[in-house]
Design a protein around this motif. Structure first.
Motif, PDB file in Angstrom:
ATOM      1  N   PRO A   9      12.320   9.010   9.460  1.00  0.00           N
ATOM      2  CA  PRO A   9      12.267   9.767   8.197  1.00  0.00           C
ATOM      3  C   PRO A   9      10.882  10.368   7.965  1.00  0.00           C
ATOM      4  O   PRO A   9       9.867   9.802   8.396  1.00  0.00           O
ATOM      5  CB  PRO A   9      12.605   8.707   7.145  1.00  0.00           C
ATOM      6  CG  PRO A   9      12.242   7.404   7.775  1.00  0.00           C
ATOM      7  CD  PRO A   9      12.498   7.565   9.245  1.00  0.00           C
ATOM      8  N   ASP A  10      10.832  11.513   7.286  1.00  0.00           N
ATOM      9  CA  ASP A  10       9.541  12.136   6.995  1.00  0.00           C
ATOM     10  C   ASP A  10       8.895  11.460   5.793  1.00  0.00           C
ATOM     11  O   ASP A  10       9.493  10.617   5.118  1.00  0.00           O
ATOM     12  CB  ASP A  10       9.711  13.644   6.773  1.00  0.00           C
ATOM     13  CG  ASP A  10      10.705  13.965   5.658  1.00  0.00           C
ATOM     14  OD1 ASP A  10      10.836  13.163   4.704  1.00  0.00           O
ATOM     15  OD2 ASP A  10      11.367  15.011   5.736  1.00  0.00           O
ATOM     16  N   ARG A  11       7.669  11.849   5.508  1.00  0.00           N
ATOM     17  CA  ARG A  11       6.894  11.207   4.437  1.00  0.00           C
ATOM     18  C   ARG A  11       7.569  11.381   3.082  1.00  0.00           C
ATOM     19  O   ARG A  11       7.631  10.429   2.288  1.00  0.00           O
ATOM     20  CB  ARG A  11       5.479  11.808   4.410  1.00  0.00           C
ATOM     21  CG  ARG A  11       4.602  11.382   3.220  1.00  0.00           C
ATOM     22  CD  ARG A  11       4.565   9.873   3.019  1.00  0.00           C
ATOM     23  NE  ARG A  11       4.139   9.176   4.220  1.00  0.00           N
ATOM     24  CZ  ARG A  11       4.161   7.856   4.343  1.00  0.00           C
ATOM     25  NH1 ARG A  11       4.638   7.111   3.339  1.00  0.00           N
ATOM     26  NH2 ARG A  11       3.765   7.269   5.450  1.00  0.00           N
ATOM     27  N   ALA A  12       8.121  12.547   2.804  1.00  0.00           N
ATOM     28  CA  ALA A  12       8.763  12.767   1.510  1.00  0.00           C
ATOM     29  C   ALA A  12       9.965  11.843   1.324  1.00  0.00           C
ATOM     30  O   ALA A  12      10.184  11.299   0.229  1.00  0.00           O
ATOM     31  CB  ALA A  12       9.208  14.232   1.380  1.00  0.00           C
ATOM     32  N   THR A  13      10.723  11.650   2.414  1.00  0.00           N
ATOM     33  CA  THR A  13      11.878  10.754   2.346  1.00  0.00           C
ATOM     34  C   THR A  13      11.431   9.315   2.103  1.00  0.00           C
ATOM     35  O   THR A  13      12.033   8.588   1.301  1.00  0.00           O
ATOM     36  CB  THR A  13      12.689  10.836   3.651  1.00  0.00           C
ATOM     37  OG1 THR A  13      13.138  12.185   3.830  1.00  0.00           O
ATOM     38  CG2 THR A  13      13.889   9.902   3.610  1.00  0.00           C
ATOM     39  N   LEU A  14      10.354   8.908   2.788  1.00  0.00           N
ATOM     40  CA  LEU A  14       9.832   7.549   2.613  1.00  0.00           C
ATOM     41  C   LEU A  14       9.328   7.342   1.186  1.00  0.00           C
ATOM     42  O   LEU A  14       9.552   6.284   0.584  1.00  0.00           O
ATOM     43  CB  LEU A  14       8.714   7.282   3.620  1.00  0.00           C
ATOM     44  CG  LEU A  14       9.140   7.176   5.093  1.00  0.00           C
ATOM     45  CD1 LEU A  14       7.910   7.091   5.995  1.00  0.00           C
ATOM     46  CD2 LEU A  14      10.025   5.952   5.294  1.00  0.00           C
ATOM     47  N   ASP A  15       8.655   8.351   0.645  1.00  0.00           N
ATOM     48  CA  ASP A  15       8.139   8.232  -0.721  1.00  0.00           C
ATOM     49  C   ASP A  15       9.291   8.145  -1.724  1.00  0.00           C
ATOM     50  O   ASP A  15       9.243   7.355  -2.681  1.00  0.00           O
ATOM     51  CB  ASP A  15       7.252   9.433  -1.052  1.00  0.00           C
ATOM     52  CG  ASP A  15       5.929   9.400  -0.306  1.00  0.00           C
ATOM     53  OD1 ASP A  15       5.585   8.322   0.239  1.00  0.00           O
ATOM     54  OD2 ASP A  15       5.252  10.445  -0.242  1.00  0.00           O
ATOM     55  N   LYS A  16      10.337   8.946  -1.493  1.00  0.00           N
ATOM     56  CA  LYS A  16      11.495   8.901  -2.395  1.00  0.00           C
ATOM     57  C   LYS A  16      12.161   7.529  -2.343  1.00  0.00           C
ATOM     58  O   LYS A  16      12.519   6.970  -3.387  1.00  0.00           O
ATOM     59  CB  LYS A  16      12.497   9.985  -2.007  1.00  0.00           C
ATOM     60  CG  LYS A  16      13.740  10.005  -2.884  1.00  0.00           C
ATOM     61  CD  LYS A  16      14.712  11.095  -2.449  1.00  0.00           C
ATOM     62  CE  LYS A  16      15.969  11.081  -3.306  1.00  0.00           C
ATOM     63  NZ  LYS A  16      16.943  12.116  -2.875  1.00  0.00           N
ATOM     64  N   ARG A  17      12.313   6.999  -1.143  1.00  0.00           N
ATOM     65  CA  ARG A  17      12.928   5.675  -1.007  1.00  0.00           C
ATOM     66  C   ARG A  17      12.083   4.614  -1.702  1.00  0.00           C
ATOM     67  O   ARG A  17      12.607   3.731  -2.389  1.00  0.00           O
ATOM     68  CB  ARG A  17      13.094   5.319   0.465  1.00  0.00           C
ATOM     69  CG  ARG A  17      13.730   3.943   0.686  1.00  0.00           C
ATOM     70  CD  ARG A  17      13.914   3.649   2.168  1.00  0.00           C
ATOM     71  NE  ARG A  17      14.605   2.385   2.369  1.00  0.00           N
ATOM     72  CZ  ARG A  17      13.998   1.209   2.442  1.00  0.00           C
ATOM     73  NH1 ARG A  17      12.671   1.138   2.317  1.00  0.00           N
ATOM     74  NH2 ARG A  17      14.693   0.108   2.608  1.00  0.00           N
ATOM     75  N   ALA A  18      10.761   4.690  -1.560  1.00  0.00           N
ATOM     76  CA  ALA A  18       9.875   3.719  -2.197  1.00  0.00           C
ATOM     77  C   ALA A  18      10.022   3.766  -3.714  1.00  0.00           C
ATOM     78  O   ALA A  18      10.018   2.717  -4.387  1.00  0.00           O
ATOM     79  CB  ALA A  18       8.426   3.983  -1.790  1.00  0.00           C
ATOM     80  N   ARG A  19      10.170   4.991  -4.269  1.00  0.00           N
ATOM     81  CA  ARG A  19      10.350   5.113  -5.720  1.00  0.00           C
ATOM     82  C   ARG A  19      11.680   4.492  -6.153  1.00  0.00           C
ATOM     83  O   ARG A  19      11.751   3.806  -7.183  1.00  0.00           O
ATOM     84  CB  ARG A  19      10.294   6.594  -6.133  1.00  0.00           C
ATOM     85  CG  ARG A  19       8.917   7.222  -6.077  1.00  0.00           C
ATOM     86  CD  ARG A  19       8.884   8.535  -6.844  1.00  0.00           C
ATOM     87  NE  ARG A  19       9.846   9.498  -6.327  1.00  0.00           N
ATOM     88  CZ  ARG A  19       9.600  10.339  -5.326  1.00  0.00           C
ATOM     89  NH1 ARG A  19       8.421  10.337  -4.736  1.00  0.00           N
ATOM     90  NH2 ARG A  19      10.527  11.190  -4.926  1.00  0.00           N
ATOM     91  N   ILE A  20      12.729   4.734  -5.376  1.00  0.00           N
ATOM     92  CA  ILE A  20      14.044   4.179  -5.717  1.00  0.00           C
ATOM     93  C   ILE A  20      13.994   2.655  -5.678  1.00  0.00           C
ATOM     94  O   ILE A  20      14.488   1.976  -6.589  1.00  0.00           O
ATOM     95  CB  ILE A  20      15.115   4.715  -4.747  1.00  0.00           C
ATOM     96  CG1 ILE A  20      15.338   6.209  -4.983  1.00  0.00           C
ATOM     97  CG2 ILE A  20      16.426   3.954  -4.913  1.00  0.00           C
ATOM     98  CD1 ILE A  20      16.221   6.867  -3.947  1.00  0.00           C
ATOM     99  N   VAL A  21      13.363   2.114  -4.632  1.00  0.00           N
ATOM    100  CA  VAL A  21      13.260   0.654  -4.513  1.00  0.00           C
ATOM    101  C   VAL A  21      12.492   0.076  -5.693  1.00  0.00           C
ATOM    102  O   VAL A  21      12.903  -0.925  -6.298  1.00  0.00           O
ATOM    103  CB  VAL A  21      12.588   0.268  -3.178  1.00  0.00           C
ATOM    104  CG1 VAL A  21      12.239  -1.222  -3.164  1.00  0.00           C
ATOM    105  CG2 VAL A  21      13.491   0.610  -1.999  1.00  0.00           C
ATOM    106  N   ALA A  22      11.382   0.695  -6.044  1.00  0.00           N
ATOM    107  CA  ALA A  22      10.576   0.200  -7.164  1.00  0.00           C
ATOM    108  C   ALA A  22      11.357   0.262  -8.475  1.00  0.00           C
ATOM    109  O   ALA A  22      11.318  -0.678  -9.287  1.00  0.00           O
ATOM    110  CB  ALA A  22       9.287   1.004  -7.273  1.00  0.00           C
TER     111      ALA A  22
END
Length: 498
Positions: A9-22
């Protein structure tokens, strides 16, 4: 085999996932959110073990408020959700998606109330099927639907798939034994359908939800009817020189007006595997075996045993044995209940099918399956609920041999096409899931499917709940009138294989 390597996954996808998890951790604190890949592995597949996929994140709520808040959050942020019970689904209904939250209901595992006067039990969806019977059997009651996985499958999953079992012939499927549910819609609304009463006015939305496979809402509470154990229950083991004779015997028993508690059938391969595994006392010199259970007042059971015996003899039965104790009756059933794991001991892999046919077509379909077995070069063990025509052929294959999984799937699809051809349906109790979704046009017209999707849209207009299941193709709700669905089978590109 493992599935194809997914792109990083690209950085934007990783950042989005991190926000969802949080955000989800704020809703379900503590250990309620699982996001580490190694820890999510336990959730990557279900009973249909030909496919696996890690979810975006796993959420294990403990309260209705948490379920409601999680679903509203996902709705407001257009995040897909896959509900999951115990993961025993045999149609891929609980398979995760890599971009979806997996909402696991296993922590909803309490029995809330038992009312013996009204003969009901109120339970959370994570309670196992057998757990309900265990809770009430001390007072002489039980919960009638009894799928073979009852020791593990959850009542919430039973509602989602409208599960049956060996005694559904006389006592009905889950839909006949559920009186009410509490469920949460994708927008977070909590609604109640039915209740403690036998019937209610208005549209029967409860029946619509039973068997909806997690596409319309998430069940958080179930009210079921419990039954008093019958005065007497005895089982007959009846062996036949051919599966066709056994199938005709089933049709003749029902035609004679006899409604047993259950009629199960096994062919030679399944009989041998079950006997070797359980030592239930099955005859090994027959091509087909019927287990016929009769229950009720003692005098009635005794009379019906004679009736069934005469019908079996007229159909050429070569062996017949009646249980003379509760222990022996349970032993008769032990082999049938263990048929799936028993077959797993004689083949590296097996593909469990689920279709339903008119009882009178049993001989024709059994002959057809034998021809298909020769066509594909794969053995098939037959174990099924013969009394209501619910077939469970187990196709034996080896996933380590290139092309064998595909052959098994093609074989299974041809069995289901045969079921529809003789007037049957694609599923009796396992559901459509991903396994049968691309066969839906074999049974339903484009107009039929459009109407079903309109129901989906009424509850979930963004198609966020359990997407990719049941329907071969989904368009936006506004486009239903001009959508086109074509028949045939296609692979599941979104779900990697083993």
């Amino acid at each position: 085999m493992t599935g194809p390597k997914m792109p990083e996954p690209d950085r934007a996808t990783l950042d989005k996932r991190a926000r969802i998890v949080a955000d989800l951790q704020a809703i379900v604190p503590g250990e309620g959110v699982v996001d580490a890949p190694a820890e999510m592995r336990v959730f990557e597949t279900d009973g249909l073990t030909a496919y696996r996929q890690l979810p975006l994140v796993v959420v294990l709520p403990e309260t209705v408020r948490q379920v409601s808040t999680v679903l509203k959050y996902c709705h407001d942020n257009a995040i897909r959700v896959v509900p999951r019970g115990s993961g025993t689904s045999l149609s891929g209904g609980a398979l995760p998606l890599e971009d979806a939250v997996l909402l696991v209901m296993s922590r909803f595992n309490r029995i809330i109330e038992i009312d013996y006067d009204d003969r009901i039990a109120v339970v959370q969806p994570g309670v196992t099927n057998l757990g309900i019977t265990k809770a009430v059997e001390g007072r002489g009651f039980y919960y009638a639907p009894d799928p073979s996985s009852q020791i593990a499958c959850s009542i919430g999953g039973n509602v989602a798939e409208n599960a049956g079992g060996v005694h559904c012939l006389k006592y009905g499927l889950t839909t006949n034994n559920v009186l009410g549910i509490e469920m949460v819609l994708i927008n977070g609304d909590v609604i109640r359908l039915g209740g403690r009463h036998l019937d209610s006015s208005g549209y029967d939305i409860l029946a619509l939800m039973t068997g909806s496979e997690g596409l319309l809402g998430v069940v958080t509470e179930v009210t079921v009817r419990i039954l008093q154990k019958p005065e007497t229950a005895r089982a007959l083991l009846v062996g036949f020189p051919s599966s066709e004779q056994a199938g005709q015997c089933v049709a003749d028993i029902i035609a004679a007006g006899v409604i047993p508690g259950g009629i199960e059938m096994m062919d030679r391969l399944a009989i041998s595997a079950a006997e070797d595994f359980v030592h239930a006392g099955y005859p090994l010199d027959v091509e087909a075996l019927l287990i016929v259970e009769l229950d009720g007042p003692g005098a009635e059971v005794e009379f019906l045993i004679g009736e069934v015996g005469r019908i079996a003899e007229a159909n050429g039965a070569s062996t017949s044995r009646v249980s003379n104790s509760e222990e022996e009756r349970q032993r008769f059933w032990a082999g049938r209940k263990a048929a799936f794991p028993a077959v797993g001991r004689i083949s590296p892999d097996y593909y469990c099918m689920d279709g339903t046919i008119p009882r009178k077509e049993l001989p024709r379909v059994l002959s057809g399956m034998r021809a298909l077995s020769e066509k594909y070069g794969l053995a098939v063990a037959n174990v099924f609920h013969a009394g209501d025509g619910n077939l469970h052929p187990l196709i034996l294959y080896d996933a380590n041999k290139p092309g064998e999984l595909q052959k098994a799937e093609d074989f299974g699809n041809d069995i289901l096409r045969l079921c529809v051809e003789v007037g049957g349906v694609l599923t009796g109790e396992h559901g459509v899931g991903v396994e049968k979704r691309d066969l839906m046009p074999v049974m339903f017209s484009e107009d039929d499917l459009n109407q079903q999707i309109r129901v989906k849209c009424a509850f979930d207009d963004q198609h966020l709940l359990n997407p990719g299941k049941m329907f071969p193709q989904l368009h936006r709700c506004a486009e239903i009138g001009r959508m086109h669905i074509s028949g045939g089978k296609m692979p599941f590109p979104d779900i990697p294989r083993f």
